[in-house]
Design a protein around this motif. Structure first.
Motif, PDB file in Angstrom:
ATOM      1  N   UNK A  21       0.743  -1.246   0.062  1.00 35.42           N
ATOM      2  CA  UNK A  21      -0.019   0.086   0.012  1.00 35.42           C
ATOM      3  C   UNK A  21       0.921   1.272   0.114  1.00 35.42           C
ATOM      4  N   UNK A  22       0.401   2.426   0.358  1.00 38.46           N
ATOM      5  CA  UNK A  22       0.872   3.569   0.630  1.00 38.46           C
ATOM      6  C   UNK A  22       2.267   3.536   1.619  1.00 38.46           C
ATOM      7  N   UNK A  23       3.072   4.293   1.343  1.00 37.04           N
ATOM      8  CA  UNK A  23       4.655   4.114   2.486  1.00 37.04           C
ATOM      9  C   UNK A  23       3.729   4.680   3.463  1.00 37.04           C
ATOM     10  N   UNK A  24       4.224   4.094   4.670  1.00 34.85           N
ATOM     11  CA  UNK A  24       3.818   4.357   5.994  1.00 34.85           C
ATOM     12  C   UNK A  24       2.559   3.876   6.578  1.00 34.85           C
ATOM     13  N   UNK A  25       1.798   3.188   5.614  1.00 35.55           N
ATOM     14  CA  UNK A  25       0.522   2.662   5.830  1.00 35.55           C
ATOM     15  C   UNK A  25       0.403   1.134   6.128  1.00 35.55           C
ATOM     16  N   UNK A  26      -0.687   0.800   6.986  1.00 37.70           N
ATOM     17  CA  UNK A  26      -0.699  -0.635   7.226  1.00 37.70           C
ATOM     18  C   UNK A  26      -2.351  -0.565   7.747  1.00 37.70           C
ATOM     19  N   UNK A  27      -2.990  -0.980   6.567  1.00 32.46           N
ATOM     20  CA  UNK A  27      -4.437  -1.049   6.806  1.00 32.46           C
ATOM     21  C   UNK A  27      -5.242  -2.557   6.454  1.00 32.46           C
ATOM     22  N   UNK A  28      -6.003  -2.661   7.150  1.00 31.05           N
ATOM     23  CA  UNK A  28      -6.505  -4.115   6.851  1.00 31.05           C
ATOM     24  C   UNK A  28      -8.073  -3.933   6.558  1.00 31.05           C
ATOM     25  N   UNK A  29      -8.524  -4.637   5.504  1.00 35.92           N
ATOM     26  CA  UNK A  29      -9.874  -4.406   5.251  1.00 35.92           C
ATOM     27  C   UNK A  29     -10.617  -5.814   5.207  1.00 35.92           C
ATOM     28  N   UNK A  30     -11.957  -5.697   5.313  1.00 38.33           N
ATOM     29  CA  UNK A  30     -12.639  -7.246   5.242  1.00 38.33           C
ATOM     30  C   UNK A  30     -13.687  -6.797   4.128  1.00 38.33           C
ATOM     31  N   UNK A  31     -14.093  -7.528   2.960  1.00 43.35           N
ATOM     32  CA  UNK A  31     -14.888  -7.318   1.953  1.00 43.35           C
ATOM     33  C   UNK A  31     -15.028  -5.758   1.641  1.00 43.35           C
ATOM     34  N   UNK A  33     -14.380  -3.197   3.649  1.00 44.08           N
ATOM     35  CA  UNK A  33     -14.553  -2.108   4.517  1.00 44.08           C
ATOM     36  C   UNK A  33     -13.232  -2.101   5.316  1.00 44.08           C
ATOM     37  N   UNK A  34     -12.927  -0.893   5.906  1.00 44.53           N
ATOM     38  CA  UNK A  34     -11.824  -0.976   6.803  1.00 44.53           C
ATOM     39  C   UNK A  34     -11.915  -1.346   8.181  1.00 44.53           C
ATOM     40  N   UNK A  35     -11.076  -2.229   8.377  1.00 50.40           N
ATOM     41  CA  UNK A  35     -10.919  -2.956   9.845  1.00 50.40           C
ATOM     42  C   UNK A  35      -9.952  -2.168  10.680  1.00 50.40           C
ATOM     43  N   UNK A  36      -8.722  -1.795  10.183  1.00 47.29           N
ATOM     44  CA  UNK A  36      -7.775  -1.354  11.069  1.00 47.29           C
ATOM     45  C   UNK A  36      -6.829  -0.464   9.954  1.00 47.29           C
ATOM     46  N   UNK A  37      -6.431   0.735  10.618  1.00 45.16           N
ATOM     47  CA  UNK A  37      -5.766   1.685   9.883  1.00 45.16           C
ATOM     48  C   UNK A  37      -4.631   2.200  10.659  1.00 45.16           C
ATOM     49  N   UNK A  38      -3.368   1.797  10.668  1.00 48.40           N
ATOM     50  CA  UNK A  38      -2.335   2.225  11.149  1.00 48.40           C
ATOM     51  C   UNK A  38      -2.174   3.818  11.301  1.00 48.40           C
ATOM     52  N   UNK A  39      -2.605   4.423  10.154  1.00 46.78           N
ATOM     53  CA  UNK A  39      -2.612   5.941   9.944  1.00 46.78           C
ATOM     54  C   UNK A  39      -3.371   6.349  10.808  1.00 46.78           C
ATOM     55  N   UNK A  40      -4.633   5.936  11.218  1.00 49.54           N
ATOM     56  CA  UNK A  40      -5.661   6.408  12.188  1.00 49.54           C
ATOM     57  C   UNK A  40      -4.994   6.059  13.777  1.00 49.54           C
ATOM     58  N   UNK A  41      -4.540   5.192  13.885  1.00 49.23           N
ATOM     59  CA  UNK A  41      -4.264   4.513  15.314  1.00 49.23           C
ATOM     60  C   UNK A  41      -2.897   4.948  15.715  1.00 49.23           C
ATOM     61  N   UNK A  42      -2.004   4.997  14.601  1.00 46.82           N
ATOM     62  CA  UNK A  42      -0.602   5.491  14.836  1.00 46.82           C
ATOM     63  C   UNK A  42       0.305   4.101  15.321  1.00 46.82           C
ATOM     64  N   UNK A  75     -16.566 -11.669   7.136  1.00 47.94           N
ATOM     65  CA  UNK A  75     -15.541 -12.174   7.271  1.00 47.94           C
ATOM     66  C   UNK A  75     -14.998 -12.909   6.143  1.00 47.94           C
ATOM     67  N   UNK A  76     -15.610 -13.168   5.043  1.00 50.22           N
ATOM     68  CA  UNK A  76     -15.193 -13.977   3.984  1.00 50.22           C
ATOM     69  C   UNK A  76     -13.803 -13.720   3.261  1.00 50.22           C
ATOM     70  N   UNK A  77     -13.497 -12.307   3.183  1.00 49.17           N
ATOM     71  CA  UNK A  77     -12.215 -11.827   2.582  1.00 49.17           C
ATOM     72  C   UNK A  77     -11.511 -10.769   3.408  1.00 49.17           C
ATOM     73  N   UNK A  78     -10.200 -11.109   3.500  1.00 50.73           N
ATOM     74  CA  UNK A  78      -9.269 -10.126   4.552  1.00 50.73           C
ATOM     75  C   UNK A  78      -8.312  -9.721   3.713  1.00 50.73           C
ATOM     76  N   UNK A  79      -8.021  -8.334   3.372  1.00 56.28           N
ATOM     77  CA  UNK A  79      -6.905  -7.587   2.445  1.00 56.28           C
ATOM     78  C   UNK A  79      -5.924  -6.846   3.774  1.00 56.28           C
ATOM     79  N   UNK A  80      -4.599  -7.230   3.744  1.00 54.19           N
ATOM     80  CA  UNK A  80      -3.915  -6.592   4.517  1.00 54.19           C
ATOM     81  C   UNK A  80      -2.909  -5.968   3.610  1.00 54.19           C
ATOM     82  N   UNK A  81      -2.790  -4.460   3.744  1.00 60.08           N
ATOM     83  CA  UNK A  81      -1.956  -3.463   3.003  1.00 60.08           C
ATOM     84  C   UNK A  81      -0.790  -3.088   4.030  1.00 60.08           C
TER      85      UNK A  81
END
Length: 81
Positions: A21-31, A33-42, A75-81
């Motif tokens: 993904x983008x530099x310095x980002x780490x995001x997890x989505x399910x189908x 929809x954003x489940x987790x964002x390192x940019x939001x949480x830090x 919960x059928x698809x998970x993408x980790x960026x």
């Protein structure tokens, strides 16, 4: 991808995919929809909080995202960026 192993150990039916993904980002989505964002949480997620959020989701309605906010996901698809 240790997180992928942790997720699939909890539920082998979850399809996990990773991509750069983008530099310095780490995001997890399910189908899509954003489940987790390192940019939001830090910070990077604790694997257990991601696995727990996936396992708690019944497939219907809104749930609480792993980083605290409400998100819709399936919960059928998970993408980790």
């Amino acid at each position: 991808m240790d997180l992928k192993i942790d997720i699939q150990s909890a539920d082998p039916e979850v399809a996990v995919d990773g991509s750069v993904g983008r530099r310095t980002s780490f995001e997890i989505t399910l189908n899509g929809q954003l489940l987790y964002s390192k940019l939001e949480v830090g910070r990077f997620p604790v694997h257990a909080e991601i696995v727990d959020a996936i396992m708690k989701y019944s497939g219907e309605g809104d749930i609480k995202a792993a980083n605290g906010g409400p998100k819709n996901k399936s919960k059928s698809e998970c993408v980790v960026l």
